[in-house]
Design a protein around this motif. Structure first.
Motif, mmCIF file in Angstrom:
data_model
loop_
_atom_site.group_PDB
_atom_site.id
_atom_site.type_symbol
_atom_site.label_atom_id
_atom_site.label_comp_id
_atom_site.label_asym_id
_atom_site.label_seq_id
_atom_site.Cartn_x
_atom_site.Cartn_y
_atom_site.Cartn_z
ATOM 1 N N MET A 121 -0.339 -18.478 3.393
ATOM 2 C CA MET A 121 -1.177 -17.786 4.363
ATOM 3 C C MET A 121 -2.489 -18.538 4.569
ATOM 4 O O MET A 121 -2.950 -18.689 5.709
ATOM 5 N N LEU A 122 -3.078 -19.045 3.487
ATOM 6 C CA LEU A 122 -4.318 -19.815 3.602
ATOM 7 C C LEU A 122 -4.108 -21.071 4.437
ATOM 8 O O LEU A 122 -4.892 -21.362 5.354
ATOM 9 N N LEU A 123 -3.058 -21.823 4.153
ATOM 10 C CA LEU A 123 -2.782 -23.038 4.928
ATOM 11 C C LEU A 123 -2.568 -22.725 6.403
ATOM 12 O O LEU A 123 -3.083 -23.425 7.280
ATOM 13 N N THR A 124 -1.835 -21.675 6.671
ATOM 14 C CA THR A 124 -1.540 -21.317 8.055
ATOM 15 C C THR A 124 -2.786 -20.839 8.781
ATOM 16 O O THR A 124 -3.000 -21.171 9.949
ATOM 17 N N ILE A 125 -3.615 -20.070 8.107
ATOM 18 C CA ILE A 125 -4.865 -19.606 8.729
ATOM 19 C C ILE A 125 -5.783 -20.788 9.017
ATOM 20 O O ILE A 125 -6.398 -20.856 10.087
ATOM 21 N N LEU A 126 -5.874 -21.740 8.081
ATOM 22 C CA LEU A 126 -6.694 -22.926 8.335
ATOM 23 C C LEU A 126 -6.157 -23.714 9.520
ATOM 24 O O LEU A 126 -6.923 -24.215 10.356
ATOM 25 N N GLY A 127 -4.831 -23.826 9.617
ATOM 26 C CA GLY A 127 -4.216 -24.504 10.756
ATOM 27 C C GLY A 127 -4.510 -23.784 12.059
ATOM 28 O O GLY A 127 -4.821 -24.411 13.077
ATOM 29 N N ALA A 128 -4.422 -22.468 12.033
ATOM 30 C CA ALA A 128 -4.713 -21.681 13.242
ATOM 31 C C ALA A 128 -6.173 -21.841 13.653
ATOM 32 O O ALA A 128 -6.478 -21.933 14.855
ATOM 33 N N GLN A 129 -7.067 -21.881 12.681
ATOM 34 C CA GLN A 129 -8.489 -22.056 12.993
ATOM 35 C C GLN A 129 -8.742 -23.428 13.623
ATOM 36 O O GLN A 129 -9.522 -23.545 14.563
ATOM 37 N N ALA A 130 -8.096 -24.451 13.088
ATOM 38 C CA ALA A 130 -8.278 -25.796 13.653
ATOM 39 C C ALA A 130 -7.761 -25.865 15.081
ATOM 40 O O ALA A 130 -8.416 -26.422 15.973
ATOM 41 N N ILE A 131 -6.588 -25.288 15.316
ATOM 42 C CA ILE A 131 -6.015 -25.317 16.662
ATOM 43 C C ILE A 131 -6.826 -24.462 17.620
ATOM 44 O O ILE A 131 -7.124 -24.877 18.747
ATOM 45 N N ALA A 132 -7.215 -23.275 17.185
ATOM 46 C CA ALA A 132 -8.025 -22.404 18.049
ATOM 47 C C ALA A 132 -9.380 -23.036 18.349
ATOM 48 O O ALA A 132 -9.884 -22.941 19.479
ATOM 49 N N GLY A 133 -9.964 -23.693 17.359
ATOM 50 C CA GLY A 133 -11.236 -24.382 17.594
ATOM 51 C C GLY A 133 -11.104 -25.504 18.605
ATOM 52 O O GLY A 133 -11.963 -25.687 19.474
ATOM 53 N N THR A 134 -10.015 -26.252 18.516
ATOM 54 C CA THR A 134 -9.760 -27.317 19.480
ATOM 55 C C THR A 134 -9.589 -26.750 20.884
ATOM 56 O O THR A 134 -10.136 -27.292 21.852
#
Length: 193
Positions: A121-134
Protein backbone atom coordinates in the motif's frame (compact mmCIF):
# COMPACT_ATOMS: atom_id res chain seq x y z
CA UNK A 1 -18.61 -27.20 5.33
CA UNK A 2 -17.62 -29.34 8.29
CA UNK A 3 -17.40 -33.08 7.74
CA UNK A 4 -18.97 -35.59 10.12
CA UNK A 5 -15.48 -36.72 11.09
CA UNK A 6 -14.73 -33.20 12.28
CA UNK A 7 -17.62 -33.12 14.76
CA UNK A 8 -15.15 -33.91 17.53
CA UNK A 9 -13.43 -30.55 16.96
CA UNK A 10 -14.11 -27.78 19.44
CA UNK A 11 -16.72 -25.34 18.14
CA UNK A 12 -14.30 -22.41 18.55
CA UNK A 13 -11.76 -24.10 16.31
CA UNK A 14 -14.45 -24.85 13.73
CA UNK A 15 -15.54 -21.20 13.68
CA UNK A 16 -11.94 -20.03 13.26
CA UNK A 17 -11.35 -22.53 10.44
CA UNK A 18 -14.50 -21.40 8.63
CA UNK A 19 -13.51 -17.76 9.14
CA UNK A 20 -10.10 -18.49 7.59
CA UNK A 21 -11.70 -20.16 4.57
CA UNK A 22 -14.29 -17.43 3.97
CA UNK A 23 -12.00 -14.45 4.63
CA UNK A 24 -9.22 -16.08 2.63
CA UNK A 25 -11.38 -16.68 -0.43
CA UNK A 26 -13.00 -13.23 -0.29
CA UNK A 27 -9.62 -11.56 0.03
CA UNK A 28 -8.07 -13.79 -2.64
CA UNK A 29 -10.68 -13.06 -5.30
CA UNK A 30 -10.96 -9.35 -4.49
CA UNK A 31 -7.20 -8.90 -4.69
CA UNK A 32 -6.87 -11.04 -7.80
CA UNK A 33 -9.55 -9.20 -9.79
CA UNK A 34 -8.23 -5.77 -8.82
CA UNK A 35 -4.65 -6.86 -9.54
CA UNK A 36 -5.52 -8.08 -13.02
CA UNK A 37 -7.35 -4.84 -13.85
CA UNK A 38 -4.47 -2.73 -12.54
CA UNK A 39 -1.86 -4.82 -14.32
CA UNK A 40 -3.64 -4.51 -17.66
CA UNK A 41 -3.95 -0.74 -17.29
CA UNK A 42 -0.33 -0.29 -16.19
CA UNK A 43 0.90 -2.54 -18.99
CA UNK A 44 -1.13 -0.51 -21.50
CA UNK A 45 0.28 2.71 -20.07
CA UNK A 46 3.85 1.44 -20.19
CA UNK A 47 3.53 0.19 -23.77
CA UNK A 48 1.86 3.34 -25.07
CA UNK A 49 4.16 5.84 -23.33
CA UNK A 50 5.41 8.56 -25.61
CA UNK A 51 9.19 8.22 -25.99
CA UNK A 52 9.83 11.50 -27.77
CA UNK A 53 12.32 13.89 -26.13
CA UNK A 54 9.53 16.36 -25.30
CA UNK A 55 7.67 13.69 -23.34
CA UNK A 56 10.73 12.80 -21.27
CA UNK A 57 10.58 15.99 -19.22
CA UNK A 58 8.37 14.51 -16.47
CA UNK A 59 10.42 12.00 -14.46
CA UNK A 60 7.60 11.64 -11.94
CA UNK A 61 5.63 9.47 -14.34
CA UNK A 62 8.49 6.98 -14.72
CA UNK A 63 9.13 6.58 -11.00
CA UNK A 64 5.38 6.55 -10.42
CA UNK A 65 4.92 3.61 -12.75
CA UNK A 66 7.91 1.80 -11.20
CA UNK A 67 6.39 2.24 -7.73
CA UNK A 68 2.97 1.19 -9.01
CA UNK A 69 4.45 -1.99 -10.50
CA UNK A 70 6.28 -2.61 -7.21
CA UNK A 71 2.93 -2.31 -5.46
CA UNK A 72 1.52 -4.89 -7.88
CA UNK A 73 4.40 -7.26 -7.20
CA UNK A 74 3.76 -7.08 -3.46
CA UNK A 75 0.07 -7.57 -4.22
CA UNK A 76 1.03 -10.86 -5.87
CA UNK A 77 2.54 -11.95 -2.56
CA UNK A 78 -0.60 -10.74 -0.77
CA UNK A 79 -2.74 -12.84 -3.11
CA UNK A 80 -0.60 -15.87 -2.34
CA UNK A 81 -1.01 -15.26 1.41
CA UNK A 82 -4.79 -14.92 1.03
CA UNK A 83 -4.83 -18.29 -0.72
CA UNK A 84 -2.68 -19.67 2.06
CA UNK A 85 -5.33 -18.54 4.58
CA UNK A 86 -7.80 -20.86 2.84
CA UNK A 87 -5.37 -23.76 3.17
CA UNK A 88 -4.84 -22.97 6.86
CA UNK A 89 -8.61 -23.05 7.33
CA UNK A 90 -8.76 -26.44 5.66
CA UNK A 91 -5.93 -27.79 7.82
CA UNK A 92 -7.60 -26.46 10.98
CA UNK A 93 -10.60 -28.69 10.24
CA UNK A 94 -8.43 -31.79 10.17
CA UNK A 95 -9.22 -34.46 12.74
CA UNK A 96 -5.49 -35.24 12.93
CA UNK A 97 -3.96 -32.91 15.52
CA UNK A 98 -0.47 -33.18 14.02
CA UNK A 99 -1.57 -31.68 10.67
CA UNK A 100 -3.20 -28.64 12.24
CA UNK A 101 -1.06 -25.49 12.21
CA UNK A 102 0.06 -24.15 15.56
CA UNK A 103 -1.47 -20.90 16.78
CA UNK A 104 1.92 -19.16 16.86
CA UNK A 105 2.66 -20.15 13.25
CA UNK A 106 -0.75 -18.98 12.11
CA UNK A 107 -0.34 -15.63 13.85
CA UNK A 108 3.08 -15.27 12.22
CA UNK A 109 1.56 -15.80 8.75
CA UNK A 110 -1.16 -13.24 9.51
CA UNK A 111 1.48 -10.72 10.62
CA UNK A 112 3.39 -11.36 7.40
CA UNK A 113 0.18 -10.67 5.50
CA UNK A 114 -0.23 -7.38 7.35
CA UNK A 115 3.34 -6.32 6.60
CA UNK A 116 3.15 -7.29 2.93
CA UNK A 117 -0.09 -5.39 2.40
CA UNK A 118 1.14 -2.33 4.32
CA UNK A 119 4.38 -2.19 2.31
CA UNK A 120 2.46 -2.71 -0.93
CA UNK A 121 0.00 0.00 0.00
CA UNK A 122 2.86 2.39 0.80
CA UNK A 123 4.60 1.73 -2.52
CA UNK A 124 1.37 2.15 -4.44
CA UNK A 125 0.43 5.37 -2.64
CA UNK A 126 3.89 6.81 -3.34
CA UNK A 127 3.48 5.84 -7.00
CA UNK A 128 0.05 7.46 -7.14
CA UNK A 129 1.43 10.63 -5.57
CA UNK A 130 4.24 10.81 -8.12
CA UNK A 131 1.87 10.30 -11.04
CA UNK A 132 -0.75 12.70 -9.68
CA UNK A 133 1.95 15.30 -9.05
CA UNK A 134 3.19 14.96 -12.61
CA UNK A 135 -0.34 15.34 -13.96
CA UNK A 136 -0.90 18.38 -11.78
CA UNK A 137 2.29 20.01 -13.06
CA UNK A 138 1.24 19.25 -16.62
CA UNK A 139 -2.15 20.85 -16.05
CA UNK A 140 -0.48 23.99 -14.64
CA UNK A 141 1.79 24.27 -17.67
CA UNK A 142 -1.12 24.29 -20.13
CA UNK A 143 -2.37 27.67 -21.31
CA UNK A 144 -5.93 28.31 -20.28
CA UNK A 145 -7.07 29.22 -23.79
CA UNK A 146 -9.01 26.11 -24.76
CA UNK A 147 -7.78 24.71 -28.09
CA UNK A 148 -4.61 26.75 -27.93
CA UNK A 149 -3.19 24.11 -25.59
CA UNK A 150 -3.27 21.42 -28.28
CA UNK A 151 -1.51 23.69 -30.73
CA UNK A 152 0.96 24.95 -28.14
CA UNK A 153 2.48 21.65 -26.95
CA UNK A 154 0.60 18.39 -27.57
CA UNK A 155 3.01 16.37 -25.39
CA UNK A 156 1.90 18.32 -22.32
CA UNK A 157 -1.76 17.35 -22.67
CA UNK A 158 -3.19 15.04 -20.07
CA UNK A 159 -4.33 11.91 -21.85
CA UNK A 160 -7.14 9.63 -20.65
CA UNK A 161 -4.55 6.89 -20.22
CA UNK A 162 -2.79 9.07 -17.63
CA UNK A 163 -5.97 9.17 -15.59
CA UNK A 164 -6.36 5.40 -15.96
CA UNK A 165 -2.92 4.95 -14.39
CA UNK A 166 -4.16 6.86 -11.34
CA UNK A 167 -7.23 4.60 -11.32
CA UNK A 168 -5.00 1.51 -11.52
CA UNK A 169 -3.11 2.73 -8.47
CA UNK A 170 -6.38 3.28 -6.65
CA UNK A 171 -7.44 -0.28 -7.50
CA UNK A 172 -4.13 -1.61 -6.17
CA UNK A 173 -4.53 0.34 -2.92
CA UNK A 174 -8.05 -1.07 -2.57
CA UNK A 175 -6.71 -4.60 -3.14
CA UNK A 176 -4.07 -4.13 -0.44
CA UNK A 177 -6.76 -2.75 1.85
CA UNK A 178 -8.79 -5.92 1.27
CA UNK A 179 -5.78 -7.99 2.33
CA UNK A 180 -5.30 -5.85 5.42
CA UNK A 181 -8.94 -6.22 6.44
CA UNK A 182 -8.83 -10.00 6.02
CA UNK A 183 -5.60 -10.32 8.03
CA UNK A 184 -6.85 -8.06 10.82
CA UNK A 185 -10.20 -9.86 10.96
CA UNK A 186 -8.51 -13.25 11.21
CA UNK A 187 -6.01 -12.02 13.77
CA UNK A 188 -8.88 -10.74 15.91
CA UNK A 189 -10.71 -14.07 15.56
CA UNK A 190 -7.64 -16.01 16.70
CA UNK A 191 -6.94 -13.72 19.65
CA UNK A 192 -10.60 -13.82 20.70
CA UNK A 193 -10.46 -17.59 21.31
Amino acid sequence: MVNKSDSSLPSGLQRIAIAFRIAGWLSFWTQLVLAVISAVVLLSASVSRDTSPAAQQSPGTGIGIVLAVSGLVTLGLGIYLAFRYTRIGKRLLSANVTTRPRKADTIQILRLGLIVNLVGMLLTILGAQAIAGTLLLRSFSLPQTGLGAAIYNPQQLIRPLDILVVQANTNTVAAHFSGLVASLFLLARINKN
